[in-house]
Design a protein around this motif. Structure first.
Motif, PDB file in Angstrom:
ATOM      1  N   PHE A   1      56.850  41.823  46.594  1.00  0.00           N
ATOM      2  CA  PHE A   1      57.098  42.974  45.720  1.00  0.00           C
ATOM      3  C   PHE A   1      56.534  44.257  46.329  1.00  0.00           C
ATOM      4  O   PHE A   1      57.238  45.284  46.410  1.00  0.00           O
ATOM      5  N   PHE A   2      55.275  44.216  46.769  1.00  0.00           N
ATOM      6  CA  PHE A   2      54.632  45.451  47.233  1.00  0.00           C
ATOM      7  C   PHE A   2      55.050  45.845  48.647  1.00  0.00           C
ATOM      8  O   PHE A   2      55.082  47.036  48.965  1.00  0.00           O
ATOM      9  N   ARG A   3      55.389  44.876  49.505  1.00  0.00           N
ATOM     10  CA  ARG A   3      55.694  45.207  50.883  1.00  0.00           C
ATOM     11  C   ARG A   3      57.187  45.373  51.149  1.00  0.00           C
ATOM     12  O   ARG A   3      57.585  46.164  51.997  1.00  0.00           O
TER      13      ARG A   3
ATOM     14  N   LEU B   1      59.767  41.830  57.493  1.00  0.00           N
ATOM     15  CA  LEU B   1      59.207  43.167  57.725  1.00  0.00           C
ATOM     16  C   LEU B   1      59.460  43.668  59.149  1.00  0.00           C
ATOM     17  O   LEU B   1      59.875  44.827  59.321  1.00  0.00           O
ATOM     18  N   PRO B   2      59.258  42.857  60.192  1.00  0.00           N
ATOM     19  CA  PRO B   2      59.618  43.341  61.536  1.00  0.00           C
ATOM     20  C   PRO B   2      61.107  43.653  61.679  1.00  0.00           C
ATOM     21  O   PRO B   2      61.481  44.604  62.379  1.00  0.00           O
ATOM     22  N   ALA B   3      61.958  42.856  61.022  1.00  0.00           N
ATOM     23  CA  ALA B   3      63.401  43.132  61.107  1.00  0.00           C
ATOM     24  C   ALA B   3      63.728  44.459  60.438  1.00  0.00           C
ATOM     25  O   ALA B   3      64.557  45.228  60.939  1.00  0.00           O
ATOM     26  N   ARG B   4      63.076  44.753  59.330  1.00  0.00           N
ATOM     27  CA  ARG B   4      63.359  46.011  58.626  1.00  0.00           C
ATOM     28  C   ARG B   4      62.719  47.216  59.315  1.00  0.00           C
ATOM     29  O   ARG B   4      63.361  48.251  59.508  1.00  0.00           O
ATOM     30  N   ASP B   5      61.455  47.075  59.695  1.00  0.00           N
ATOM     31  CA  ASP B   5      60.704  48.240  60.160  1.00  0.00           C
ATOM     32  C   ASP B   5      60.875  48.510  61.655  1.00  0.00           C
ATOM     33  O   ASP B   5      60.819  49.665  62.086  1.00  0.00           O
ATOM     34  N   ARG B   6      61.084  47.459  62.439  1.00  0.00           N
ATOM     35  CA  ARG B   6      61.141  47.635  63.901  1.00  0.00           C
ATOM     36  C   ARG B   6      62.484  47.238  64.496  1.00  0.00           C
ATOM     37  O   ARG B   6      62.677  47.348  65.701  1.00  0.00           O
ATOM     38  N   ARG B   7      63.409  46.775  63.650  1.00  0.00           N
ATOM     39  CA  ARG B   7      64.766  46.406  64.099  1.00  0.00           C
ATOM     40  C   ARG B   7      64.705  45.493  65.318  1.00  0.00           C
ATOM     41  O   ARG B   7      65.353  45.719  66.337  1.00  0.00           O
ATOM     42  N   LEU B   8      63.933  44.413  65.182  1.00  0.00           N
ATOM     43  CA  LEU B   8      63.716  43.534  66.328  1.00  0.00           C
ATOM     44  C   LEU B   8      64.916  42.662  66.664  1.00  0.00           C
ATOM     45  O   LEU B   8      65.093  42.282  67.825  1.00  0.00           O
ATOM     46  N   PHE B   9      65.729  42.315  65.659  1.00  0.00           N
ATOM     47  CA  PHE B   9      66.764  41.303  65.875  1.00  0.00           C
ATOM     48  C   PHE B   9      68.136  41.818  65.451  1.00  0.00           C
ATOM     49  O   PHE B   9      68.270  42.611  64.523  1.00  0.00           O
ATOM     50  N   SER B  10      69.161  41.318  66.156  1.00  0.00           N
ATOM     51  CA  SER B  10      70.529  41.738  65.845  1.00  0.00           C
ATOM     52  C   SER B  10      71.155  40.901  64.739  1.00  0.00           C
ATOM     53  O   SER B  10      72.010  41.367  63.991  1.00  0.00           O
TER      54      SER B  10
ATOM     55  N   VAL C   1      65.783  50.553  45.515  1.00  0.00           N
ATOM     56  CA  VAL C   1      67.239  50.495  45.358  1.00  0.00           C
ATOM     57  C   VAL C   1      67.826  49.443  46.282  1.00  0.00           C
ATOM     58  O   VAL C   1      68.661  48.615  45.877  1.00  0.00           O
ATOM     59  N   ALA C   2      67.387  49.445  47.536  1.00  0.00           N
ATOM     60  CA  ALA C   2      67.867  48.448  48.492  1.00  0.00           C
ATOM     61  C   ALA C   2      67.486  47.038  48.057  1.00  0.00           C
ATOM     62  O   ALA C   2      68.269  46.089  48.224  1.00  0.00           O
ATOM     63  N   ALA C   3      66.291  46.887  47.477  1.00  0.00           N
ATOM     64  CA  ALA C   3      65.843  45.566  47.037  1.00  0.00           C
ATOM     65  C   ALA C   3      66.703  45.054  45.885  1.00  0.00           C
ATOM     66  O   ALA C   3      67.086  43.878  45.859  1.00  0.00           O
ATOM     67  N   VAL C   4      67.013  45.918  44.932  1.00  0.00           N
ATOM     68  CA  VAL C   4      67.854  45.496  43.801  1.00  0.00           C
ATOM     69  C   VAL C   4      69.253  45.137  44.296  1.00  0.00           C
ATOM     70  O   VAL C   4      69.838  44.134  43.866  1.00  0.00           O
TER      71      VAL C   4
ATOM     72  N   LEU D   1      56.526  36.066  41.160  1.00  0.00           N
ATOM     73  CA  LEU D   1      55.672  37.230  40.895  1.00  0.00           C
ATOM     74  C   LEU D   1      54.246  36.833  40.539  1.00  0.00           C
ATOM     75  O   LEU D   1      53.314  37.616  40.722  1.00  0.00           O
ATOM     76  N   PHE D   2      54.066  35.617  40.041  1.00  0.00           N
ATOM     77  CA  PHE D   2      52.740  35.175  39.626  1.00  0.00           C
ATOM     78  C   PHE D   2      52.045  34.354  40.707  1.00  0.00           C
ATOM     79  O   PHE D   2      51.035  33.714  40.448  1.00  0.00           O
ATOM     80  N   ARG D   3      52.604  34.391  41.912  1.00  0.00           N
ATOM     81  CA  ARG D   3      51.998  33.689  43.031  1.00  0.00           C
ATOM     82  C   ARG D   3      51.725  34.674  44.161  1.00  0.00           C
ATOM     83  O   ARG D   3      52.277  35.771  44.175  1.00  0.00           O
ATOM     84  N   GLU D   4      50.898  34.261  45.117  1.00  0.00           N
ATOM     85  CA  GLU D   4      50.465  35.196  46.159  1.00  0.00           C
ATOM     86  C   GLU D   4      51.641  35.791  46.914  1.00  0.00           C
ATOM     87  O   GLU D   4      51.720  37.008  47.096  1.00  0.00           O
ATOM     88  N   TYR D   5      52.568  34.942  47.373  1.00  0.00           N
ATOM     89  CA  TYR D   5      53.664  35.459  48.181  1.00  0.00           C
ATOM     90  C   TYR D   5      54.526  36.416  47.383  1.00  0.00           C
ATOM     91  O   TYR D   5      55.084  37.374  47.928  1.00  0.00           O
ATOM     92  N   GLY D   6      54.647  36.193  46.046  1.00  0.00           N
ATOM     93  CA  GLY D   6      55.466  37.076  45.228  1.00  0.00           C
ATOM     94  C   GLY D   6      54.938  38.496  45.204  1.00  0.00           C
ATOM     95  O   GLY D   6      55.705  39.464  45.273  1.00  0.00           O
ATOM     96  N   GLY D   7      53.612  38.631  45.120  1.00  0.00           N
ATOM     97  CA  GLY D   7      53.022  39.966  45.152  1.00  0.00           C
ATOM     98  C   GLY D   7      53.258  40.662  46.474  1.00  0.00           C
ATOM     99  O   GLY D   7      53.564  41.861  46.517  1.00  0.00           O
ATOM    100  N   HIS D   8      53.141  39.912  47.577  1.00  0.00           N
ATOM    101  CA  HIS D   8      53.406  40.506  48.897  1.00  0.00           C
ATOM    102  C   HIS D   8      54.859  40.957  49.006  1.00  0.00           C
ATOM    103  O   HIS D   8      55.148  42.046  49.523  1.00  0.00           O
TER     104      HIS D   8
END
Length: 258
Positions: free
Chosen positions: A31-33, A150-159, A40-43, A22-29
């Motif tokens: 969390f927010f994205r 994100l592409p897997a979640r939002d665009r369902r690119l992969f099986s 609920v899904a994340a937890v 959470l205290f690094r750049e990737y952690g913020g991305h």
């Protein structure tokens, strides 16, 4: 006389890993994205990943109980640290590139360059091509979020996905797959892998002087999984790069018969 390899240390607590992140750049991305739009899904993903047994030779990440189906093809993700060091990879190291798969995967007559002959990315990439799977050379946690989760979640690119990475990252990586709704199987490296937070953070920035290696048994299991996958409906001529990911390229149609 053979030298016994030291057993890898136990993987870190997933919750501790997340708090540090959470205290690094990737952690913020992350969390927010990934987490905040679907808390609920994340937890649930974090709880499920925390319960996974990552002490064995592979880890199965289950498919979501509900939700839309995945995309038309699987994806094979391989850590950049599998690339050869001596002689060095002709495509460079800390990037998403594989010159052999991008330029020569469709030609059986092409000589394999010396650095590529014992490269797991080349071998597994060719098996992925047979199965009609995309190939992703994985680098940083941030790139994996934007290129895969994100592409897997939002665009369902992969099986589904097949991934080789360090044991230290197995639970966090599985949490991302679960949050994205992408089932898969994870295989850990045997040697050369990151085994503490400091080494992992350096590798995440491209500072990885060691080459990682998959054990012979693990490599055989990955081969078997890819060979057991249904072959692509139409033979692929090779790969084409779309952003950071290599996708199978359809073969050109042959001449029309009179």
């Amino acid at each position: 006389m053979s030298v016994a390899r030291a057993n890898p240390p136990p993987p870190p607590s997933l919750w501790r890993f997340c708090l540090r992140g959470l205290f690094r750049e990737y952690g913020g991305h992350f969390f927010f994205r990934l987490a905040l739009p679907h808390p609920v899904a994340a937890v649930r993903a974090l709880r499920a990943a925390a319960r996974l047994d990552v002490s064995g030779g592979d880890v199965a990440v289950p498919a979501p109980a509900s939700g839309p189906p995945g995309g038309p093809r699987p994806i094979v993700g391989l850590g950049f640290c599998l690339k050869p060091l001596d002689p060095p990879c002709p495509a460079g190291r800390f990037n998403h590139d594989c010159r052999f798969l991008e330029e020569g995967s469709g030609s059986g007559a092409r000589d394999v360059p010396a650095p590529c002959r014992a490269c797991a990315i080349r071998e597994l990439g060719l098996l992925a091509l047979r199965a009609g799977a995309a190939v992703y050379v994985m680098t940083s946690a941030r790139d994996i979020l934007f290129d895969l989760y994100l592409p897997a979640r939002d665009r369902r690119l992969f099986s589904a996905g097949f991934f080789a990475l360090c044991r230290y990252s197995l639970r966090p990586f599985a949490a991302g797959l679960l949050a994205a709704g992408l089932p898969g199987r994870l295989w850990p490296f045997e040697t050369g892998d990151c085994r503490d937070d400091a080494a992992w953070r350096r590798a995440d920035l491209g500072d990885k002087p060691e080459r990682t290696v998959l054990s012979a048994a693990t490599l055989q299991r990955i081969r078997a999984a890819l060979l057991a996958a249904p072959p692509a409906p139409a033979p692929a001529a090779g790969f084409e790069k779309r952003g950071p990911i290599l996708f199978p390229r359809a073969a050109a149609p042959g001449p029309a018969t009179p």
